[in-house]
Design an enzyme around this catalytic site. Structure first.
Site, PDB file in Angstrom:
ATOM      1  N   HIS A 217       1.088  -1.119   0.035  1.00  0.00           N
ATOM      2  CA  HIS A 217       0.106  -0.015   0.038  1.00  0.00           C
ATOM      3  C   HIS A 217       0.786   1.184  -0.109  1.00  0.00           C
ATOM      4  CE1 HIS A 217      -2.847   3.026   1.115  1.00  0.00           C
ATOM      5  NE2 HIS A 217      -1.797   3.574   2.189  1.00  0.00           N
TER       6      HIS A 217
ATOM      7  N   GLU B 256      -5.798   9.661   0.568  1.00  0.00           N
ATOM      8  CA  GLU B 256      -6.003   8.170   0.387  1.00  0.00           C
ATOM      9  C   GLU B 256      -7.224   7.880  -0.450  1.00  0.00           C
ATOM     10  OE1 GLU B 256      -4.254   5.886   1.679  1.00  0.00           O
ATOM     11  OE2 GLU B 256      -3.127   7.074   3.303  1.00  0.00           O
TER      12      GLU B 256
ATOM     13  N   SER C 121      -4.297   1.282  -4.291  1.00  0.00           N
ATOM     14  CA  SER C 121      -3.776   0.080  -3.932  1.00  0.00           C
ATOM     15  C   SER C 121      -4.746  -0.946  -3.717  1.00  0.00           C
ATOM     16  CB  SER C 121      -2.894   0.277  -2.910  1.00  0.00           C
ATOM     17  OG  SER C 121      -3.723   0.702  -1.626  1.00  0.00           O
TER      18      SER C 121
HETATM   19 CO    CO Z   1      -1.741   5.530   2.887  1.00  0.00          CO
END
Ligand code: CO
Ligand code: PHE
Length: 293
Positions: free
Chosen positions: A145, A191, A210
């Site tokens: 990630h 994010e 991710s």
């Molecule tokens: Co992150």
């Protein structure tokens, strides 16, 4: 159900760093006072390198049409990803490109340490890799990630400057007791951010990029609400940590992020604190929404 959960807690907002009910996963004994440690690349096993490669291949295959061009163009800097990259090899390209470096950390770190590293243009990357049974879902951010999701955009000069400003802003927010408000900004941009491009809606947030399932969901599903980026609105917006996001915020350009966050936040925090919170998935009357891409 596991797949449904994919990609959520991998983007942990800094406010929750080290404050979970469980102790964070990772070997903290080896970390220094700034929480950085050695990557210990030689300790990764052949199975771990192979797992990383499968993760990398699964994600790169679904980027076209869903990830923003800046991200797609920069993924190559991670290398062929036949194995877990050595952080020093990435730094050899990243440092000359934008002055950023990645540093290894044992896992989640306290928010002040996190902000301090960002303010120095150092991005903390978790050293450990998820287990094979966590292929679709891992509760905390792991090396995949952190590297795949976050590092490509650190090659973009505007985004790179935004990340450093965020770190400095975090140190200030700690003094103003406003970390929860600032964490929402990180969550909904770094994010889980979406960007409107000439070709259509695209993802730039690491938690989305991710994630095996949330990438397509965030861009294409009719389910979630997609609202134009607005700093104060966003700081009032609660988020989901155990499912896909119910609301995404859409920017027009990375410059917008940088410009909107340049002013002094002290009065912004005061104003936002006086307003009610907005639940995830709620759109206010008159708000402009974006259709699925
Ligand atoms: Co992150
Ligand atoms: N301008 C913000 C402040 O004065 C700092 C900041 C910059 C926060 C960029 C987030 C992102 O607090």
């Amino acid at each position: 159900m596991n797949d449904f959960h994919d990609g959520i807690n991998k983007g942990v907002a800094p406010v929750t760093y080290g404050q979970g009910e469980r102790p964070p996963r990772g070997d903290y004994a080896s970390a220094g006072s700034d929480y950085t440690c050695a990557q210990r690349w030689g300790d990764y096993t052949a199975e771990q390198h192979a797992l990383y490669r499968r993760l990398h291949e699964r994600q790169t295959a679904q980027l076209p049409g869903l990830a923003c061009d800046e991200f797609i163009d920069a993924v190559r800097h991670l290398g062929a990803a036949e194995r877990i990259p050595r952080f020093e090899d990435i730094n050899a390209k990243l440092k000359p490109a934008t002055g950023w470096q990645i540093v290894a950390v044992p896992g989640l770190i306290p928010e002040e340490a996190f902000f301090a590293l960002l303010a120095e243009r150092k991005f903390p990357v978790t050293e450990w890799l998820r287990k094979p049974e966590e292929f679709d879902y891992v509760v905390e951010p792991d090396v995949f990630h952190d590297l795949f999701g976050h590092v490509p955009l650190l090659f973009n000069p505007v985004f790179a400057d935004y990340m450093q400003a965020y770190g400095a802003g975090g140190l200030k927010a700690s003094r103003l007791d406003a970390c929860e408000l600032l964490a929402r900004l990180y969550w909904y941009t770094v994010e889980f951010g979406l960007i409107q491009t000439k070709q259509g809606l695209r993802a730039y947030g690491a938690g989305i990029l991710s994630s095996a399932g949330e990438l397509r969901h965030s861009v294409c599903s009719p389910e979630p609400r997609r609202v134009a980026f607005d700093l104060k609105r966003l700081m009032r917006s609660r988020y989901k940590i155990d499912s896909y996001q119910a609301t995404y915020f859409v920017i027009d350009a990375f410059e917008q992020l940088f410009d909107a966050t340049a002013p002094d936040f002290a009065p912004v925090y005061a104003e936002v604190r006086a307003l009610p919170l907005i639940e995830a998935g709620v759109v206010l009357p008159g708000e402009r929404e974006f259709a699925a891409g």
